[in-house]
Scaffold this active site. Structure first.
Site, PDB file in Angstrom:
ATOM      1  CB  CYS A 117      -0.954  -0.061   1.203  1.00  0.00           C
ATOM      2  SG  CYS A 117      -0.100  -0.253   2.932  1.00  0.00           S
ATOM      3  CE1 TYR A 118       1.227   3.943   4.905  1.00  0.00           C
ATOM      4  CE2 TYR A 118       2.447   1.865   5.742  1.00  0.00           C
ATOM      5  CZ  TYR A 118       1.440   2.805   6.053  1.00  0.00           C
ATOM      6  OH  TYR A 118       0.795   3.123   7.275  1.00  0.00           O
TER       7      TYR A 118
END
Length: 310
Positions: A117-118
Site C-alpha cells: 500500500c505505502y
C-alpha cells in the site's frame, strides 16, 4: 466461452474480503473459495490452486511462498498480494502505471506481485521523476505516510471495531527502527540507489492513505523547479484511468490532504505543492489502502491478465 476460474486463497482477511466483494456476482469468471473446514488443509489448498486459471494469494508472506511452491500446474497464473515476492526475480511488479510497458508485462505474466500500500504512493511519485533525471537516484529522501488502521490487517480491524474495543489514539507512529519491510520494494521499483527513510503511521480511521515526500530544490539538479516536477508527473500519467495529477499548487491558497478522499475506489491522486520563496516542494499521494493500495490493484491486475487470455 471459457469462464476463467479465479481462486482467492485467504479470502477472510481485509484484502481478500474486498477482492471477493469486487468480483462477486460477475458473469465473466468463476470464483473459488474454500469453506472454513478446508482453509487450513494443505492438500485441499494445493488442489484448489492447481485447478485455477488465476490464483490470488491474500496470505502472510510465508504461507504465500508455500502456496507458490505447491503449484505443479504450469498453466496457473498468480497474483500475490503479500510482500513475499515484490523484489523477487521472475515476478512482474503489479503497478500497471510504472511505465508504458508495465501493463502489457502484467497481462502476459505468470507471476505478478501486487504492490504494497505505502509503496504504491511512493513509487508512483518517485519513479517518473527519477527516470527523467529530475530527482537524483541517491537523493536523501524521507517518506511520511498515515494510513487507516485496516492497513494492519484483520487483527488491527478487530482491535478497533470489536465489541468493547477501546477508543484508539489519534495517530500511532511506528517503524521507528527504520527497517520497515516496504523500504526495499520502494527503493527497487522507484529506481533509487540509496535507501529512503520511511516513517509510517496509523490513524484512528478505517481506511485511506495520505503520503508525502519533501524535496529541497537546492539539492535537486540545476534548473529543476516544482513546475518541471509537476509537468513530468502530468505527462507520465496523462490518460491514465486511475491516476490523477492535481494542478500545481504554489502555496497561494491553504490546502489540506484528506487521506479518506478517494476511499472505496481504485483512484490514486497525486499532487505537487511548493513554496518557491523557501525553495521547498512537497510531493503528495492520496489513495485507499484497501483500493489502489491492495484489493483494487489486484483486481486491476486480474483484469489485464484475463483480457490477455481471450
Amino acid at each position: 466461452m471459457h469462464q476463467p476460474l479465479v481462486f482467492i486463497d485467504g479470502d477472510q482477511g481485509t484484502t481478500g474480503l474486498q477482492i471477493h466483494g469486487r468480483l462477486h456476482g460477475r458473469s465473466d469468471l468463476r470464483l473459488l473459495t474454500l469453506p472454513d473446514a478446508e482453509r487450513k488443509d494443505p492438500a485441499r489448498r494445493a488442489e484448489a490452486i492447481n485447478s485455477a486459471d488465476v490464483a490470488i494469494l491474500c496470505l502472510p508472506d510465508d504461507p504465500a511462498r508455500e502456496a507458490v511452491a505447491a503449484i505443479v500446474n504450469p498453466a496457473v497464473r498468480v497474483i500475490d498480494a503479500s510482500s513475499a515476492h515484490r523484489t523477487s526475480a521472475g515476478w512482474v511488479y503489479g503497478l500497471p502505471e510504472l511505465d508504458d510497458q508495465q501493463a502489457e508485462r502484467i497481462a502476459r505474466a505468470k507471476r505478478v506481485s501486487n504492490p504494497g500500500c505505502y509503496p504504491t504512493g511512493a513509487i508512483a511519485l518517485l519513479r517518473p521523476l527519477v527516470s527523467a533525471g529530475l530527482v537524483q537516484a541517491d537523493y536523501p529522501l524521507t517518506i511520511n505516510a498515515v494510513s487507516g488502521y485496516s492497513g494492519g490487517g484483520r487483527a488491527a480491524v478487530d482491535r478497533h471495531e470489536a465489541p468493547g474495543a477501546q477508543a484508539s489514539q489519534g495517530v500511532l507512529v511506528y517503524g521507528l527502527n527504520l527497517d520497515h519491510k516496504h523500504v526495499p520494494e520502494i527503493q527497487q521499483h522507484a529506481g533509487l540507489t540509496q535507501r529512503p527513510v520511511f516513517v509510517p503511521s496509523y490513524g484512528s480511521y478505517r481506511q485511506g492513505i495520505a503520503l508525502t515526500i519533501a524535496l529541497q530544490t537546492r539539492l535537486l539538479p540545476a534548473g529543476v523547479t516544482a513546475g518541471r516536477l509537476h509537468e513530468s508527473l502530468h505527462e507520465h500519467y496523462h490518460g491514465s484511468r486511475y491516476v490523477q495529477v492535481a494542478p500545481l499548487e504554489l502555496g497561494q491558497a491553504p490546502a489540506q490532504l484528506d487521506p479518506q478522499a478517494v476511499n472505496d475506489s481504485n483512484d490514486l491522486r497525486l499532487a505537487v505543492f511548493a513554496n518557491e520563496a523557501h525553495g521547498q516542494v512537497l510531493l503528495t499521494a492520496v489513495f485507499d489502502n484497501l483500493g489502489k493500495g491492495a484489493s483494487g490493484a489486484a483486481v486491476q491486475n486480474l483484469e489485464l491478465m484475463l483480457a490477455a487470455m481471450h
